[in-house]
Write a protein that holds these residues in place. Structure first.
Motif, PDB file in Angstrom:
ATOM      1  N   PRO A   1     -59.320 -21.361  -8.761  1.00 44.70           N
ATOM      2  CA  PRO A   1     -58.853 -20.072  -8.239  1.00 44.70           C
ATOM      3  C   PRO A   1     -57.401 -20.179  -7.782  1.00 44.70           C
ATOM      4  CG  PRO A   1     -60.991 -20.645  -7.317  1.00 44.70           C
ATOM      5  CD  PRO A   1     -60.485 -21.873  -8.008  1.00 44.70           C
ATOM      6  N   ALA A   2     -56.711 -19.054  -7.822  1.00 40.13           N
ATOM      7  CA  ALA A   2     -55.299 -19.040  -7.450  1.00 40.13           C
ATOM      8  C   ALA A   2     -54.987 -17.739  -6.723  1.00 40.13           C
ATOM      9  CB  ALA A   2     -54.419 -19.167  -8.693  1.00 40.13           C
ATOM     10  N   VAL A   3     -54.314 -17.863  -5.594  1.00 39.61           N
ATOM     11  CA  VAL A   3     -53.865 -16.695  -4.837  1.00 39.61           C
ATOM     12  C   VAL A   3     -52.362 -16.856  -4.610  1.00 39.61           C
ATOM     13  CG1 VAL A   3     -54.036 -15.413  -2.675  1.00 39.61           C
ATOM     14  CG2 VAL A   3     -56.104 -16.371  -3.722  1.00 39.61           C
ATOM     15  N   PHE A   4     -51.596 -15.863  -5.016  1.00 38.24           N
ATOM     16  CA  PHE A   4     -50.153 -15.877  -4.793  1.00 38.24           C
ATOM     17  C   PHE A   4     -49.861 -15.211  -3.450  1.00 38.24           C
ATOM     18  CE2 PHE A   4     -50.429 -16.973  -9.122  1.00 38.24           C
ATOM     19  CZ  PHE A   4     -49.229 -17.579  -9.477  1.00 38.24           C
TER      20      PHE A   4
ATOM     21  N   THR B   1     -63.920 -20.191  -4.462  1.00 43.91           N
ATOM     22  CA  THR B   1     -64.011 -21.479  -5.141  1.00 43.91           C
ATOM     23  C   THR B   1     -65.370 -21.628  -5.820  1.00 43.91           C
ATOM     24  OG1 THR B   1     -65.006 -22.780  -3.357  1.00 43.91           O
ATOM     25  CG2 THR B   1     -62.618 -22.425  -3.261  1.00 43.91           C
ATOM     26  N   ALA B   2     -65.494 -22.657  -6.641  1.00 38.45           N
ATOM     27  CA  ALA B   2     -66.760 -22.952  -7.313  1.00 38.45           C
ATOM     28  C   ALA B   2     -67.809 -23.470  -6.338  1.00 38.45           C
ATOM     29  CB  ALA B   2     -66.526 -23.978  -8.419  1.00 38.45           C
ATOM     30  N   LEU B   3     -67.415 -23.769  -5.103  1.00 40.74           N
ATOM     31  CA  LEU B   3     -68.369 -24.235  -4.098  1.00 40.74           C
ATOM     32  C   LEU B   3     -69.185 -23.104  -3.508  1.00 40.74           C
ATOM     33  CD1 LEU B   3     -66.079 -26.795  -2.212  1.00 40.74           C
ATOM     34  CD2 LEU B   3     -67.832 -27.291  -3.923  1.00 40.74           C
ATOM     35  N   GLY B   4     -68.747 -21.852  -3.735  1.00 42.65           N
ATOM     36  CA  GLY B   4     -69.449 -20.703  -3.180  1.00 42.65           C
ATOM     37  C   GLY B   4     -70.083 -19.857  -4.262  1.00 42.65           C
ATOM     38  N   ALA B   5     -70.492 -18.656  -3.878  1.00 38.51           N
ATOM     39  CA  ALA B   5     -71.206 -17.767  -4.796  1.00 38.51           C
ATOM     40  C   ALA B   5     -70.295 -16.726  -5.445  1.00 38.51           C
ATOM     41  CB  ALA B   5     -72.328 -17.057  -4.038  1.00 38.51           C
ATOM     42  N   ASP B   6     -68.993 -16.801  -5.197  1.00 40.40           N
ATOM     43  CA  ASP B   6     -68.074 -15.787  -5.717  1.00 40.40           C
ATOM     44  C   ASP B   6     -66.899 -16.466  -6.420  1.00 40.40           C
ATOM     45  OD1 ASP B   6     -67.005 -13.301  -6.233  1.00 40.40           O
ATOM     46  OD2 ASP B   6     -66.101 -13.053  -4.256  1.00 40.40           O
ATOM     47  N   TYR B   7     -67.217 -17.314  -7.394  1.00 41.31           N
ATOM     48  CA  TYR B   7     -66.221 -18.128  -8.093  1.00 41.31           C
ATOM     49  C   TYR B   7     -65.341 -17.251  -8.972  1.00 41.31           C
ATOM     50  CZ  TYR B   7     -64.626 -21.842 -11.343  1.00 41.31           C
ATOM     51  OH  TYR B   7     -63.889 -22.712 -12.123  1.00 41.31           O
ATOM     52  N   ARG B   8     -64.012 -17.308  -8.742  1.00 44.01           N
ATOM     53  CA  ARG B   8     -63.062 -16.470  -9.487  1.00 44.01           C
ATOM     54  C   ARG B   8     -61.861 -17.303  -9.929  1.00 44.01           C
ATOM     55  NH1 ARG B   8     -63.375 -10.365  -7.458  1.00 44.01           N
ATOM     56  NH2 ARG B   8     -65.433 -10.392  -6.505  1.00 44.01           N
TER      57      ARG B   8
END
Length: 638
Positions: free
Chosen positions: A174-177, A271-278
């Protein structure tokens, strides 16, 4: 609201063309994702190196693998006003991550040069290549397998595209600017431009010019005109890669602080560690790319993105062309007038309704994909809300229903112009682009003799000597990627603008670039094939009549066809320069691809099965009619 049929057809054409490349890209990031949080596969020695400098709390979390670790990639330096606020961001981000039971580490830094400082200087020849260096530096920063998500601290011209190229190479993350915002208003941009033109005419002193420039560029934050840096922010929101409404909030405010805190929280939740992987590689598809281009056209943004977003698209396995951009510009209305396309700065644009208002108008008109996945829930409709601070945290309220200033932003039902600000030019001089939104209608076409030079400084010398015709087309060639790195030629804008003010008809044709701040005069830029690669500009001679018609989309030398075909190429008269590091980029100049293919000097995107590259796709195969043959060139020169 249903999509505009022509808009949908353009998207479908890009999707179909990109099908194989996109599948290969997604397969690659899925393979990286299946390996799981890669920190867990590090050897004990690898992992110990990765957390050796951490405090006890962070070290315990990193040893346990139970919580996400956020990688910070920063373009901080304190020479760039836009990036100076980032100095304190890493500590803020680390503290916010700890408060959420996670960790954050600065993964690495990337270079950040300022085109405003290097305009007209030798250093500008390093500018475009800095994008590819930033992409490589981003990849190096993320190469340690320590991170579950990423935040990117970068705003300006080549920096955001470079960060995007690097981020998409790690598309499973995931990436957030996280922007830092524009500086508050200074002197009006129009006033600054007037002083520049008076200085070019010898009517203002250097002290007056410096005072005007310092009054415009006066505080931390991005420059307030709508150039490449601020266009970057609009495009990132259109792709759903930074928080809604975060682009044009000034540094040092409570809302700016709330955005930084909320960006960290969001990066950790997807992140892939949670339930909302983006992961970013799934978010950036052909719809997101088209959304970015629509936002660019509707706001009259920087022409630099006609190069950068082809590269960004291909990094995600999406094959984009100038023809697609031209087609989109033909159906997207111009909804904003922000300097250099108007008199307002980005602060006034934001106050009038800004991005939220423009996006809502585009969505309601069926000219933006509203259903794309973004870093937040709600798709693109979430980007139509306006940010607030409530109880010390980020909150949202519905965006304005009407423009607060129709001199700056207008509804899609009553736009400034029915079409966007970009046009593709074709003719016997090659293919080029023109930004019509910055040029008044009466100046959008010209037929005049060429004044041919191989360096912008030569044109200034001709002016000082009184050797320029009254009306002319300035042809500045050997400025393409292979020649010298494709520098911006904004330093010519005051001279040509002054001459146009005097009632003379002038235009610019070049295989170089213009700054995102440039406008006013008609300019055919990014001409491809470039002169250094045997493009038609190397056949032009002083006095040849050149016709540039922005409305008709033509760029032609009015020379007899047989004579034109028999002319040899003119040799570049500019001596090669090797000072201030330009020699270090000789390899980049040798391998760089064409402007209409992203001007890449690095491999980008997935390879085909036969070993060739997806970014070598030749858009001219899609042209209809005689224009398809006006500028032949080798599709394998990248």
């Amino acid at each position: 609201m249903s999509l505009n049929p022509r808009f949908q057809a353009i998207t479908e054409r890009i999707r179909e063309r990109s099908r194989g490349a996109r599948r290969a890209y997604l397969d690659g990031i899925e393979a990286m994702h299946r390996s799981g949080p890669l920190r867990g596969s590090l050897s004990c020695g690898n992992l110990a190196h990765g957390f050796a400098a951490c405090g006890p709390g962070d070290k315990a979390r990193l040893r346990g693998e139970a919580t996400p670790n956020l990688g910070i990639v920063s373009a901080y330096n304190d020479m760039l006003s836009a990036h100076q606020p980032y100095e304190s961001y890493p500590e803020t981000i680390r503290a916010a991550a700890r408060a959420l039971g996670a960790t954050a580490q600065v993964a690495g830094g990337v270079p950040a040069m300022c085109d405003g400082v290097t305009q007209g200087r030798a250093g500008m020849e390093l500018s475009l290549f800095s994008r590819d260096v930033i992409a490589q530096a981003t990849a190096i920063s993320l190469s340690h397998d320590m991170f579950d998500s990423t935040v990117y601290l970068g705003i300006c011209d080549k920096i955001v595209p470079g960060l995007l190229l690097g981020a998409l190479a790690f598309g499973h993350l995931p990436a957030v600017f996280v922007p830092a915002g524009p500086m508050p208003p200074g002197i009006p941009n129009k006033q600054k431009a007037e002083v520049r033109e008076r200085y070019a005419a010898g009517e203002a002193t250097r002290e007056e010019l410096l005072e005007a420039e310092a009054g415009s560029y006066h505080a931390p934050g991005t420059c307030t005109f709508y150039g490449t840096a601020n266009s970057n922010q609009v495009l990132l929101e259109a792709m759903g890669l930074q928080l809604p409404g975060s682009s044009f909030v000034n540094p040092g405010t409570a809302l700016r602080e709330a955005f930084t805190q909320a960006s960290v929280e969001r990066a950790l939740r997807i992140t892939a560690l949670g339930a909302d992987y983006r992961p970013i590689g799934r978010l950036v598809d052909e719809r997101a790319i088209v959304n970015a281009l629509v936002a660019l056209m509707a706001t009259g943004g920087s022409t630099n993105h006609t190069i950068h977003w082809i590269a960004v698209a291909r990094a995600a396995g999406v094959v984009l062309t100038w023809d697609d951009m031209d087609a989109l510009s033909g159906i997207v209305p111009l909804l904003a007038r922000v300097y250099p396309n108007g008199e307002a700065d980005v602060n006034r644009f934001a106050a009038a309704g800004g991005i939220a208002y423009v996006f809502r108008e585009l969505l309601d008109a069926g000219l933006m994909h509203g259903d794309i996945p973004t870093i937040v829930a709600g798709g693109m409709r979430a980007y139509c809300d306006e940010p607030r601070v409530a109880d010390g945290a980020l909150a949202y309220a519905p965006g304005v229903a009407a423009s607060a200033d129709e001199a700056v932003v207008r509804p899609a039902s009553a736009p400034f112009e029915a079409q966007g600000g970009l046009r593709l030019l074709r003719g016997n001089l090659g293919r080029a682009l023109i930004k019509l939104s910055a040029v008044k209608p009466e100046f959008r076409s010209i037929e005049a003799p060429a004044v041919v030079v191989d360096a912008p400084q030569a044109l200034n010398r001709l002016h000082k000597a009184g050797a320029l015709p009254r009306d002319f087309v300035a042809v500045v060639r050997y400025q393409g990627p292979r020649a010298n790195g494709m520098p911006e030629l904004h330093s010519l804008a005051p001279l040509l603008g002054m001459l146009q003010n005097q009632g003379r008809r002038v235009a610019l044709v070049t295989d170089g670039r213009l700054s995102g701040a440039s406008g006013k005069i008609p300019a055919a830029i990014h001409v491809t094939p470039e002169a250094a690669h045997g493009g038609p500009l190397c056949r032009l001679r002083d006095g040849d009549i050149v016709r540039l018609d922005g409305e008709a989309g033509t760029l032609e030398a009015l020379v007899d066809a047989d004579e034109w075909a028999a002319r040899p190429a003119a040799e570049n008269t500019t001596p090669p320069a090797w000072d201030i590091g330009r020699n270090l980029f000789a390899v980049n100049r040798e391998v760089v691809g064409r402007a209409d293919q992203g001007a890449l000097s690095i491999s980008c995107g997935p390879p085909q099965h036969d070993g060739t590259n997806w970014w070598e796709y030749d858009s001219e195969y899609e042209l209809d009619g005689p224009a398809a043959a006006t500028a032949p060139h080798d599709s394998k020169d990248a």
